[in-house]
Design an enzyme around this catalytic site. Structure first.
Site, mmCIF file in Angstrom:
data_model
loop_
_atom_site.group_PDB
_atom_site.id
_atom_site.type_symbol
_atom_site.label_atom_id
_atom_site.label_comp_id
_atom_site.label_asym_id
_atom_site.label_seq_id
_atom_site.Cartn_x
_atom_site.Cartn_y
_atom_site.Cartn_z
ATOM 1 N N GLU A 165 34.356 29.866 44.493
ATOM 2 C CA GLU A 165 33.141 30.439 43.900
ATOM 3 C C GLU A 165 32.237 29.344 43.336
ATOM 4 O O GLU A 165 31.842 29.379 42.169
ATOM 5 C CB GLU A 165 33.546 31.480 42.861
ATOM 6 C CG GLU A 165 34.330 32.621 43.516
ATOM 7 C CD GLU A 165 34.699 33.755 42.580
ATOM 8 O OE1 GLU A 165 34.308 33.737 41.407
ATOM 9 O OE2 GLU A 165 35.409 34.681 43.044
ATOM 10 N N HIS A 407 39.545 50.656 42.634
ATOM 11 C CA HIS A 407 39.580 49.235 42.274
ATOM 12 C C HIS A 407 40.986 48.843 41.840
ATOM 13 O O HIS A 407 41.570 49.495 40.980
ATOM 14 C CB HIS A 407 38.596 48.936 41.136
ATOM 15 C CG HIS A 407 38.515 47.473 40.833
ATOM 16 N ND1 HIS A 407 38.690 46.954 39.581
ATOM 17 C CD2 HIS A 407 38.305 46.417 41.655
ATOM 18 C CE1 HIS A 407 38.569 45.631 39.637
ATOM 19 N NE2 HIS A 407 38.336 45.285 40.880
ATOM 20 N N GLU A 409 42.456 45.557 40.388
ATOM 21 C CA GLU A 409 42.474 44.163 39.935
ATOM 22 C C GLU A 409 43.943 43.792 39.765
ATOM 23 O O GLU A 409 44.628 44.319 38.897
ATOM 24 C CB GLU A 409 41.716 44.000 38.610
ATOM 25 C CG GLU A 409 41.766 42.589 38.031
ATOM 26 C CD GLU A 409 41.421 41.498 39.043
ATOM 27 O OE1 GLU A 409 40.261 41.393 39.431
ATOM 28 O OE2 GLU A 409 42.335 40.736 39.465
ATOM 29 N N GLU A 496 35.083 38.911 49.244
ATOM 30 C CA GLU A 496 34.146 38.099 48.460
ATOM 31 C C GLU A 496 34.367 36.653 48.894
ATOM 32 O O GLU A 496 33.709 36.162 49.804
ATOM 33 C CB GLU A 496 34.389 38.301 46.971
ATOM 34 C CG GLU A 496 33.439 37.509 46.119
ATOM 35 C CD GLU A 496 33.945 37.417 44.708
ATOM 36 O OE1 GLU A 496 35.114 37.061 44.497
ATOM 37 O OE2 GLU A 496 33.150 37.686 43.792
ATOM 38 N N GLU A 502 27.211 38.129 41.669
ATOM 39 C CA GLU A 502 27.594 38.341 40.270
ATOM 40 C C GLU A 502 27.293 37.117 39.410
ATOM 41 O O GLU A 502 26.992 37.252 38.227
ATOM 42 C CB GLU A 502 29.076 38.727 40.166
ATOM 43 C CG GLU A 502 30.035 37.676 40.680
ATOM 44 C CD GLU A 502 31.472 38.211 40.785
ATOM 45 O OE1 GLU A 502 31.635 39.397 41.094
ATOM 46 O OE2 GLU A 502 32.404 37.435 40.561
HETATM 47 C C1 NOJ Z 1 35.935 39.253 39.922
HETATM 48 C C2 NOJ Z 1 35.233 40.011 40.998
HETATM 49 O O1 NOJ Z 1 34.489 39.175 41.838
HETATM 50 C C3 NOJ Z 1 34.369 41.038 40.330
HETATM 51 O O2 NOJ Z 1 33.575 41.699 41.278
HETATM 52 C C4 NOJ Z 1 35.232 41.979 39.540
HETATM 53 O O3 NOJ Z 1 34.424 42.900 38.890
HETATM 54 C C5 NOJ Z 1 36.053 41.219 38.519
HETATM 55 N N1 NOJ Z 1 36.753 40.164 39.148
HETATM 56 C C6 NOJ Z 1 37.063 42.096 37.832
HETATM 57 O O4 NOJ Z 1 38.059 42.500 38.717
HETATM 58 CA CA CA Z 2 34.940 36.780 42.187
#
Ligand code: NOJ
Ligand code: CA
Length: 707
Positions: A165, A407, A409, A496, A502
């Site tokens: 990133e 989602h 995570e 991504e 973001e």
């Molecule tokens: C990083 C991701 O790129 C983002 O889109 C996400 O909202 C956050 N992590 C939390 O999972």
């Molecule tokens: Ca990310």
């Protein structure tokens, strides 16, 4: 006489040549001194890869010298296949192949180097056939070289085992070391692994105007490749991603490495049009793909990224303060994004504006334990927070014809995720979800692993294959950069794996970023870039966030066409779209899946302009993104059907637009046009434009006709 004849055969056996179908690209292969395999590549008679070594170092021996050529077989291939989704409905795979079987005289081991030469570049890989003297082996280093012929300009990000990133840097190859050492001493990153390491896909341009792109295809059961530059000789060497022991890959014959790719052209547009990466991947492995579909979505997301709301329901750290799993007993923080009421608002907005889905992050137990770094982190993928009425929202979304997007995570707690995967996917099916955004933020657990080593590469594929079994589409963030696997597993509708939009809400990115991504990150597959931000002053969303997003509204619209993806988000808050309904119309209209794509203009860092025809509908769209300086486009509309009159609706930067001081200034104009029309439009730095076309009717006669 006999001796001379056999010597000639022997020499001929040591050097092989392969031409691409058009003859523009030539590959030379030979065994150099000591039986070391080397190759070189020419484009239209000019060297693009000077003689470069090939081979593999094992932990206890080597496969890089003492070879003889045991066999050479050449073949031609020309086949057209249909991707499930993508930039066009048919892809031609036309290449000439040469498989060189090498026998190592010292060990009697065999290794095949398979070259595929296309008209826009080269793919090659190592293959290890099943054999008595090579069964299990450990790769300690891959010795593939890419010798450059000059101090080219490159668009690069630093080599790093854990993040992709980064903002891109444009520099000469010889400047990489100075810039990276400056970055490390300036504490920009602690995880850059060397002073001359960069990631792929790496885009370069020679002083003679040749564009060279280095990447890999079909990364399966192998670590991701970085490139390490010898900046005196200007030779790149592959740099694999190590596992916790410092080993690179555990192999068992028969097996292969991924393909190493070199895309080359004197026209930058050909780099974007190249299908080498997809063509080098295996055909689709999913029999019934009818459940895979494009997705345009909104989400409870930007408010968390900008810091307006929180992912977690509580600010109490469970691991520290709370000895119960019953979160109804803990104090809510009052800033939670994924509340029933807020999600209903997004569902309404999606339904009113024709979106397919609503992503909701921060809905599940685990965010309050994010920093439980001392132990294995334990996200739960089936238990909502007390203020998120999952069944109620599920039914509400269904009643409005909208899908909720799941989602996950994982917090990079891989064993925890794999243990729960079946339960999590089953839960999705039971509750009407058919797409998941997964994420891998944080250091990988088990410790010592990193995001791109062989074990993790296998994990991403495991999660994807398993998802296919449940008819679930996957959009993985922070996963390894894609290498065309979406051909084989088209349920991989997004990744991504680069610096997404973001960052424009968390400090900002360079203005040229989206003119570089098509040449780098997108070479491997589509990106969940999350465009569509209309409010650049982030403090208007969260007063304590002073970020300015570095683009114009017209730039954000152009991205939807330039950065093709079957998964596209309209990332801003509904209230920001309500302020600019006419510009928002383009996001509502734009297609996600294409039967044809034309690359009208391209120059990395400067501008990319693409025309695409919507699959099924036949409607054309054009997008432009402009980089670190203003750009005036002049393009022909010759892609339109001849003889028809169209109306082009042009969403463009206003003459006084400026990404810093006046980013919301745009114009929307309509013109009549035909396939003979030529179109000129200025876009500002960080700007762009977008066009939608429709067939003209009698009422459009009053519009100006573009000549
Ligand atoms: C990083 C991701 O790129 C983002 O889109 C996400 O909202 C956050 N992590 C939390 O999972
Ligand atoms: Ca990310």
């Amino acid at each position: 006489m006999i001796a001379i004849a056999s010597l000639l055969t022997c020499q001929a056996m040591q050097a092989e040549e392969l031409l691409s179908p058009s003859g523009d690209i030539k590959l030379d292969f030979r065994l150099a001194e000591g039986g070391a395999p080397v190759y070189s590549l020419e484009y239209k008679g000019e060297p693009v890869i000077a003689e470069s070594h090939l081979g593999i170092r094992l932990n206890n021996s080597g496969l890089f010298d003492w070879f003889e050529i045991a066999d050479v077989s050449k073949s031609e291939f020309d086949e057209t296949w249909e991707p499930v989704w993508g930039e066009e409905s048919e892809i031609r795979d036309r290449h000439n192949e040469m498989a060189v079987t090498l026998r190592q005289t010292s060990s009697d081991r065999r290794m095949v180097i398979r070259f595929r030469l296309f008209d826009d570049g080269l793919g090659f890989r190592y293959e290890f056939p099943e054999q008595g003297n090579l069964v299990y082996f450990v790769i300690a280093d891959e010795l593939t070289e890419f010798a450059m012929t000059g101090d080219h300009t490159a668009w690069w990000i630093p080599g790093d085992y854990d993040t992709q990133e980064y903002d891109y840097t444009e520099s000469r190859l010889s400047e990489i070391r100075g810039l990276l050492e400056g970055a490390v001493s300036g504490n920009l990153s602690q995880t850059i692994f060397s002073s001359t390491g960069v990631q792929t896909a790496l885009q370069m341009k020679t002083d003679d105007g040749i564009y060279i792109n280095l990447h890999e295809a079909a990364l399966v059961n192998y670590p991701a490749m970085h490139l390490e530059l010898d900046d005196e000789k200007l030779v790149f060497k592959s740099h694999l991603t190590p596992d916790p022991n410092g080993d690179m890959a555990y192999m068992q014959t028969p097996c292969t490495t991924p393909w190493r790719t070199v895309i080359v052209s004197d026209d930058a547009r050909d780099i974007l049009a190249s299908r080498i990466t997809l063509n080098l991947n295996e055909p689709c492995k999913i029999d019934d793909t009818s459940w895979i579909r494009p997705y345009k979505y909104v989400g409870v997301w930007w408010e968390m990224i900008t810091g307006k709301s929180s992912w977690s329901y509580t600010d109490d750290l469970r691991s520290v303060h709370i000895d119960t799993d019953d979160l109804t007993k803990v104090k809510p923080n009052g800033r939670h994004g994924a509340t029933t009421e807020n999600v209903r608002k997004y569902i309404d907005f999606a339904a009113e504006n024709g979106f397919d889905g609503v992503l909701v992050e921060g809905w599940n137990i685990g965010w309050e334990d994010w920093f439980g770094n001392m132990k294995e982190r334990v996200f739960d993928f089936v238990t909502p927070y007390p203020d998120f009425d999952l069944p109620g929202l599920r039914d509400y979304a269904a009643s409005k014809g909208v899908k909720l997007i799941m989602h996950h995570e994982t917090s990079s707690s891989i064993r925890n995720y794999e243990r729960q995967l079946d339960t999590a996917y089953k839960f999705m099916r039971e509750n009407g979800y058919d797409a998941v955004k997964s994420g891998y933020v944080g250091n990988i657990i088990p410790k010592g692993n990193n995001h791109y080593n062989q074990w993790m590469v296998n994990h991403y594929l495991y999660a994807l294959e398993k998802a296919a079994g449940y008819h679930i589409m996957v959009n993985a963030h922070e996963a390894v950069r894609p290498t065309g696997l979406c051909r084989t597993w088209p349920n991989l509708i997004g990744n991504e794996s680069a610096r997404g939009n973001e960052y424009q809400g968390m400090g900002g990115s360079k203005t040229f970023h989206v003119t570089v991504l098509p040449f780098t990150r997108l070479i491997g597959g589509p990106m969940d870039y999350t465009p569509g931000i209309f409010e650049m002053d982030i403090s208007k969303i969260n007063p304590s966030n002073h970020t300015h997003a570095n683009f114009t509204i017209a730039n954000q619209l152009g991205i939807y066409v330039v950065m093709s993806s079957p998964l596209q988000m309209a990332a801003d808050l509904p209230e920001n779209y309500e302020r600019f309904p006419d510009a928002f119309q383009f996001i509502k209209d734009v297609a996600l899946d294409w039967s044809e794509s034309r690359y009208l203009e391209a120059e990395p860092g400067k501008y990319v302009t693409v025309a695409r025809k919507a699959k099924g509908l036949g409607q054309w769209f054009v997008g432009n993104v402009t980089g670190d300086s203003d750009h005036v486009s002049t393009v022909s509309f010759d892609f339109l059907d001849p003889g028809k009159v169209y109306v082009a609706t042009v969403y463009a930067d206003a003459p006084d637009a400026n990404y810093l001081t006046n980013p919301q200034a745009y114009t929307i104009k309509e013109y009549r046009c035909t396939s003979k029309s030529s179109f000129t439009q200025k876009a500002v730095e960080g700007g762009g434009y977008a066009i939608s076309f429709r067939e003209a009717g009698p009422a459009d006669k009053k519009l100006k006709m573009l000549k």
